[in-house]
Design a protein around this motif. Structure first.
Motif, PDB file in Angstrom:
ATOM      1  N   UNK A  62      -6.142   2.816  -7.560  1.00 13.24           N
ATOM      2  CA  UNK A  62      -5.537   1.495  -7.662  1.00 13.24           C
ATOM      3  C   UNK A  62      -6.157   0.617  -6.590  1.00 13.24           C
ATOM      4  N   UNK A  63      -6.192  -0.680  -6.857  1.00 12.42           N
ATOM      5  CA  UNK A  63      -6.726  -1.641  -5.897  1.00 12.42           C
ATOM      6  C   UNK A  63      -5.598  -2.497  -5.330  1.00 12.42           C
ATOM      7  N   UNK A  64      -5.650  -2.721  -4.024  1.00  6.29           N
ATOM      8  CA  UNK A  64      -4.788  -3.708  -3.378  1.00  6.29           C
ATOM      9  C   UNK A  64      -5.704  -4.767  -2.777  1.00  6.29           C
ATOM     10  N   UNK A  79       0.810  -1.221   0.000  1.00  7.24           N
ATOM     11  CA  UNK A  79       0.000   0.000   0.000  1.00  7.24           C
ATOM     12  C   UNK A  79       0.843   1.270   0.000  1.00  7.24           C
ATOM     13  N   UNK A  80       1.834   1.428   0.882  1.00  7.73           N
ATOM     14  CA  UNK A  80       2.603   2.679   0.857  1.00  7.73           C
ATOM     15  C   UNK A  80       3.269   2.945  -0.491  1.00  7.73           C
ATOM     16  N   UNK A  81       3.831   1.906  -1.122  1.00  6.43           N
ATOM     17  CA  UNK A  81       4.471   2.086  -2.423  1.00  6.43           C
ATOM     18  C   UNK A  81       3.444   2.465  -3.486  1.00  6.43           C
ATOM     19  N   UNK A  82       2.334   1.735  -3.530  1.00  6.36           N
ATOM     20  CA  UNK A  82       1.316   2.025  -4.540  1.00  6.36           C
ATOM     21  C   UNK A  82       0.770   3.434  -4.356  1.00  6.36           C
ATOM     22  N   UNK A  83       0.500   3.819  -3.108  1.00  6.81           N
ATOM     23  CA  UNK A  83      -0.026   5.156  -2.856  1.00  6.81           C
ATOM     24  C   UNK A  83       0.955   6.225  -3.323  1.00  6.81           C
ATOM     25  N   UNK A  84       2.236   5.976  -3.147  1.00 11.61           N
ATOM     26  CA  UNK A  84       3.246   6.966  -3.536  1.00 11.61           C
ATOM     27  C   UNK A  84       3.334   7.147  -5.043  1.00 11.61           C
TER      28      UNK A  84
END
Length: 250
Positions: A205-207, A121-126
């Protein structure tokens, strides 16, 4: 006599191991339902060999909860020790709710550990455009708490949707169905994601928390035109660092 290599003192001594050629070890919950291709527990999901270890006594009703009993960590620690002794170089699990154990498992294990798809999540959000957020699809929304997100360094206020508790997907898991329908499960997952996106148009984006959901990731991406990250994307990235590709001319 040639001079010693300047890197010689930095090279770790080879490990003694019972099994060779397997980088990833997977701690699997104590389940009996059918795991389709794409599921973390189906060996055909992986383009590389993996080593499984069933964590006996770690049933979904003990793990998919807001909190874990004190003895649960010991079940996973012992199973992880066995995988390390076999020879794996990294460990993952078969349930995103094990994010709760991430700090303890990292402290315990002598090899890297990736407990949960939520770690992404932190990487995708960034990476998302301004104003866009990660949306989470989970098997059990009622049991997924801010503590799960804090344990992996993720925001605690993300949009979340769960698979219907009275639907066929959850029923098949609870009854340990020996045969399940990909189409029936997929319909519930797509409907859940659609509801999330209707309520939260800011999702970019979906996780997917649940390790049983990757069989439907490609359909989610094609249906909603959004990037989708799951346990398979996490473990493939994880493996790529444990065994980097070699290129022509290298």
């Amino acid at each position: 006599m040639s001079a010693p290599s300047p890197t010689a003192s930095l090279i770790l001594a080879p490990r003694r191991r019972a099994v060779h050629g397997v980088r990833i070890g997977i701690l699997v919950l104590d389940t009996k339902f059918q795991r389709l291709p794409g599921d973390v527990g189906n060996g055909t999901s992986w383009p590389f060999p993996v080593q499984y270890a069933v964590v006996h006594g770690a049933t979904p009703d003990r793990i998919v909860r807001p909190t874990l009993d004190d003895d649960v960590f010991q079940l996973f620690a012992r199973a992880a020790d066995d995988l390390v002794a076999l020879g794996v170089d990294g460990i993952t699990t078969s349930c995103g709710f094990l994010a709760l154990l991430h700090p303890q498992m990292v402290a315990h294990c002598p090899v890297p550990v990736a407990t949960s798809a939520l770690l992404q999540i932190p990487l995708v959000q960034s990476m998302l455009p301004a104003g866009k957020r990660v949306g989470v699809v989970t098997m059990d929304k009622a049991s997924l708490t801010p503590a799960h997100f804090r344990a992996v360094g993720a925001p605690t206020d993300l949009p979340i949707v769960g698979i219907p508790p009275d639907g066929i997907f959850r029923r098949n898991q609870q009854t340990s169905a020996a045969v399940v329908s990909h189409a029936e499960h997929e319909a519930e997952v797509v409907a859940a994601a659609a509801a999330l996106l209707r309520d939260h148009p800011e999702v970019g984006a979906l996780v997917l928390e649940c390790t049983n959901l990757p069989p439907y990731s490609a359909t989610l991406e094609a249906t909603f035109n959004l990037p989708v990250y799951d346990i398979v994307t996490l473990v493939e990235w994880f493996h790529a660092g444990l065994r980097p590709r070699r290129f022509n001319g290298a």
